[in-house]
Scaffold this active site. Structure first.
Site, PDB file in Angstrom:
ATOM      1  N   GLY A  46     -38.105   5.773 -22.461  1.00 16.14           N
ATOM      2  CA  GLY A  46     -38.917   4.802 -21.745  1.00 16.14           C
ATOM      3  C   GLY A  46     -38.918   5.101 -20.261  1.00 16.14           C
ATOM      4  N   GLN A  51     -39.646   3.444 -11.391  1.00 20.84           N
ATOM      5  CA  GLN A  51     -38.754   4.612 -11.364  1.00 20.84           C
ATOM      6  C   GLN A  51     -39.407   5.851 -10.763  1.00 20.84           C
ATOM      7  OE1 GLN A  51     -37.750   3.903 -15.723  1.00 20.84           O
ATOM      8  NE2 GLN A  51     -35.896   4.901 -15.002  1.00 20.84           N
ATOM      9  N   CYS A  91     -30.006   5.333 -18.571  1.00 23.75           N
ATOM     10  CA  CYS A  91     -31.230   5.146 -17.792  1.00 23.75           C
ATOM     11  C   CYS A  91     -31.516   6.431 -17.012  1.00 23.75           C
ATOM     12  CB  CYS A  91     -31.036   3.982 -16.820  1.00 23.75           C
ATOM     13  SG  CYS A  91     -32.447   3.703 -15.749  1.00 23.75           S
ATOM     14  N   LEU A  92     -32.777   6.848 -16.996  1.00 26.87           N
ATOM     15  CA  LEU A  92     -33.140   8.074 -16.262  1.00 26.87           C
ATOM     16  C   LEU A  92     -32.843   7.944 -14.764  1.00 26.87           C
ATOM     17  CD1 LEU A  92     -36.545   8.969 -17.979  1.00 26.87           C
ATOM     18  CD2 LEU A  92     -34.370  10.168 -18.235  1.00 26.87           C
ATOM     19  N   HIS A 133     -35.435  -3.453 -21.068  1.00 23.21           N
ATOM     20  CA  HIS A 133     -34.853  -2.571 -20.038  1.00 23.21           C
ATOM     21  C   HIS A 133     -35.934  -2.164 -19.028  1.00 23.21           C
ATOM     22  CE1 HIS A 133     -32.128   0.987 -18.903  1.00 23.21           C
ATOM     23  NE2 HIS A 133     -33.284   1.277 -18.323  1.00 23.21           N
ATOM     24  N   GLU A 134     -37.100  -1.762 -19.542  1.00 27.87           N
ATOM     25  CA  GLU A 134     -38.183  -1.331 -18.648  1.00 27.87           C
ATOM     26  C   GLU A 134     -38.750  -2.499 -17.840  1.00 27.87           C
ATOM     27  OE1 GLU A 134     -38.209   1.568 -18.127  1.00 27.87           O
ATOM     28  OE2 GLU A 134     -37.540   2.467 -19.986  1.00 27.87           O
ATOM     29  N   HIS A 137     -36.769  -3.056 -14.843  1.00 22.86           N
ATOM     30  CA  HIS A 137     -37.104  -2.117 -13.755  1.00 22.86           C
ATOM     31  C   HIS A 137     -38.238  -2.680 -12.892  1.00 22.86           C
ATOM     32  CE1 HIS A 137     -34.650   1.414 -14.324  1.00 22.86           C
ATOM     33  NE2 HIS A 137     -34.991   1.551 -15.593  1.00 22.86           N
TER      34      HIS A 137
END
Ligand code: NI
Length: 182
Positions: A46, A51, A91-92, A133-134, A137
């Site tokens: 995702g 991000q 997480c990226l 989660h997204e 962000h």
């Protein structure tokens, strides 16, 4: 299409609250395509626009095994949430850190797709976790915010030190990844 640069914790731009998309036009479709390319390239499941330093409410994900079922949510809203589930997340934007986070187990979400069409979707398990989660962000929130203050301050120190050192190869540590990177 182009691969985008992902911001890393503790970059303050990850704290910016994203604004709603006013019109789903070519600019947004091109952003979605670039975000998907970036997500696949980085082996994430995702990615939120925040991000990649675009502060508009767009997120992409693909939780399929074969990485061939991309989903796009524009201006997502959670209409209903139920239950609780704990899952180890990565997480990226917070590389190589995996922590257990508790979230709603079932959600119903409304959003626009890349054509600007409204849709609603019921999600559970990993898909529900990933959407939540997204969406965090987009609010400027990171999964490490759910950790204790002590744990978080240790993480911050670690990342500041890391940023000062020469960048590590992108594949370093990848074999250790056990949890989804969202
Ligand atoms: Ni993330």
């Amino acid at each position: 299409m182009a691969q985008l640069t992902i911001l890393h914790y503790p970059d303050p731009r990850l704290r910016i609250k994203a604004k709603p998309v006013r019109e789903v036009d070519e600019r947004i479709r091109s952003l979605v395509a670039d975000m998907l390319e970036t997500m696949y390239e980085e082996s994430g499941i995702g990615l939120a626009a925040t991000q990649v330093n675009v502060h508009e409410r767009v997120l992409v994900l693909d939780i399929s095994e074969d990485r061939d079922q991309p989903l796009c949510f524009i201006n997502p809203k959670i209409l209903h949430s139920e239950g609780e589930v704990s899952y180890e997340e990565g997480c990226l934007s917070v590389p190589d850190i995996f922590e257990t986070v508790s979230r709603a187990e079932f959600i119903r979400v409304a959003a626009l797709n890349e054509k600007g069409e409204h849709f609603e979707m019921d999600a559970e398990g990993l898909l529900a976790i990933c959407i939540q989660h997204e969406m965090d962000h987009l609010e400027g929130k990171l999964f490490v915010d759910y950790l204790s203050t002590l744990k978080r301050s240790r993480l911050k120190t670690k990342f500041r030190k890391k940023a000062k050192r020469a960048p590590v190869s992108r594949d370093a540590g990848r074999s250790r990844i056990s949890a989804p990177v969202i």
